[in-house]
Design an enzyme around this catalytic site. Sequence first.
Site, mmCIF file in Angstrom:
data_model
loop_
_atom_site.group_PDB
_atom_site.id
_atom_site.type_symbol
_atom_site.label_atom_id
_atom_site.label_comp_id
_atom_site.label_asym_id
_atom_site.label_seq_id
_atom_site.Cartn_x
_atom_site.Cartn_y
_atom_site.Cartn_z
ATOM 1 N N LYS A 33 0.838 -1.208 0.000
ATOM 2 C CA LYS A 33 0.000 0.000 0.000
ATOM 3 C C LYS A 33 0.867 1.250 0.000
ATOM 4 O O LYS A 33 0.519 2.257 -0.629
ATOM 5 C CB LYS A 33 -0.931 -0.022 1.219
ATOM 6 C CG LYS A 33 -2.094 -0.995 1.004
ATOM 7 C CD LYS A 33 -2.802 -1.413 2.260
ATOM 8 C CE LYS A 33 -3.748 -2.569 1.936
ATOM 9 N NZ LYS A 33 -4.216 -3.313 3.086
ATOM 10 N N GLN A 89 -5.282 -2.275 9.246
ATOM 11 C CA GLN A 89 -4.996 -3.576 8.637
ATOM 12 C C GLN A 89 -5.554 -4.700 9.512
ATOM 13 O O GLN A 89 -5.259 -4.782 10.697
ATOM 14 C CB GLN A 89 -3.475 -3.729 8.458
ATOM 15 C CG GLN A 89 -3.056 -4.966 7.713
ATOM 16 C CD GLN A 89 -3.490 -4.957 6.246
ATOM 17 O OE1 GLN A 89 -3.295 -3.973 5.541
ATOM 18 N NE2 GLN A 89 -4.094 -6.043 5.797
ATOM 19 N N ASP A 110 -11.773 1.549 2.989
ATOM 20 C CA ASP A 110 -11.945 0.099 2.835
ATOM 21 C C ASP A 110 -13.424 -0.260 2.649
ATOM 22 O O ASP A 110 -13.750 -1.382 2.297
ATOM 23 C CB ASP A 110 -11.440 -0.615 4.102
ATOM 24 C CG ASP A 110 -10.170 -1.405 3.847
ATOM 25 O OD1 ASP A 110 -9.870 -1.667 2.670
ATOM 26 O OD2 ASP A 110 -9.502 -1.761 4.833
#
Length: 281
Positions: free
Chosen positions: A50, A94, A117
């Site tokens: 990322k 995460q 997300d």
Amino acid sequence: MAATIIDGKALAVRLKENVRAEAVALPRKPGLAVVLVGDDPASRVYVNGKRRDCEECGFLSEEHALPADTTQAELLNLVKQLNGRGDIDGILVQLPLPKGLNEKEVLLAIDPAKDVDCFHPFNVGRLAIGEPVFQPCTPGGVMEMLREYHIDPAGKRCVVLGRSNIVGKPMGMLLLHANGTVVTCHSKTPDMAQLAASADILVSAVGKTGLVTGDMVKEGAVVIDVAMNRNGLGKLCGDVCYEEAAAKASYITPVPGGVGPMTRGMLMKNTLTAAKLHQGG
Ligand code: NAP
């Protein structure tokens, strides 16, 4: 006829180039904060990826690596700080979090306008009613692939294997919004093989190597393999028996080089969307 291989890697490069072109035209760089708790090696690989994606897109990228013994209160406090920052447009925590931390509570704490997300219930609700702010990254990446290869789900029978909140369910919703007729299968579906074999578009997101055999693929079907498994030799592979399926499919995604890169690309696109929202674009 040999199946056309859907090149997710090449599409993701183009997607990120487009994102970069839009990002440089904004008054301020889009900013993505990634929070990593603990030292899970797979999570570390994802986070590094990322960071590279952010560099390629010209984004500000900020990493918060916290020790595995971080408390829920400390993590929530960091999320709160990031929510308040004017230079941060997207916040990604995460997953999975180490045992003892409450994932749901953490995801709920992220400002929905920074939830790139698309895991916050507000954004999941927007998605369900067909008015998403952000595209859920993996299913959104699949839809981009279909669009790029001029595969229109409208009127097609779409069978999704797997019903997780991050892949299977949102995948079904996006295909439904695109006017597909959607069937979702899961571990309690008795006739999954038959249903799969009736699919014009078959999406597998289960996580079991060798699950989708050639006889589960209709002649001319589009086969999208979302899974990222390791086979007995430690090699990355999907759910689909690739050679058998490719012999019958019209289009197929490889693993690696299919859905994975598009998922990362969609995260960049969502961060750009968030930055535009925050900058009034
Ligand atoms: P998950 O949360 O474990 O969900 C798996 C789903 O598969 C569940 O709904 C489960 O059913 C269903 N299932 C399990 N065994 C089955 C069987 N024998 N037949 C039919 N359905 C079965 O996994 P996930 O997070 O959705 O991920 C799925 C796969 O996609 C994994 O390989 C993961 O690594 C990969 N993935 C890839 C990307 C990418 O960017 N390419 C992103 C995310 C995930 P129940 O609900 O009944 O338990």
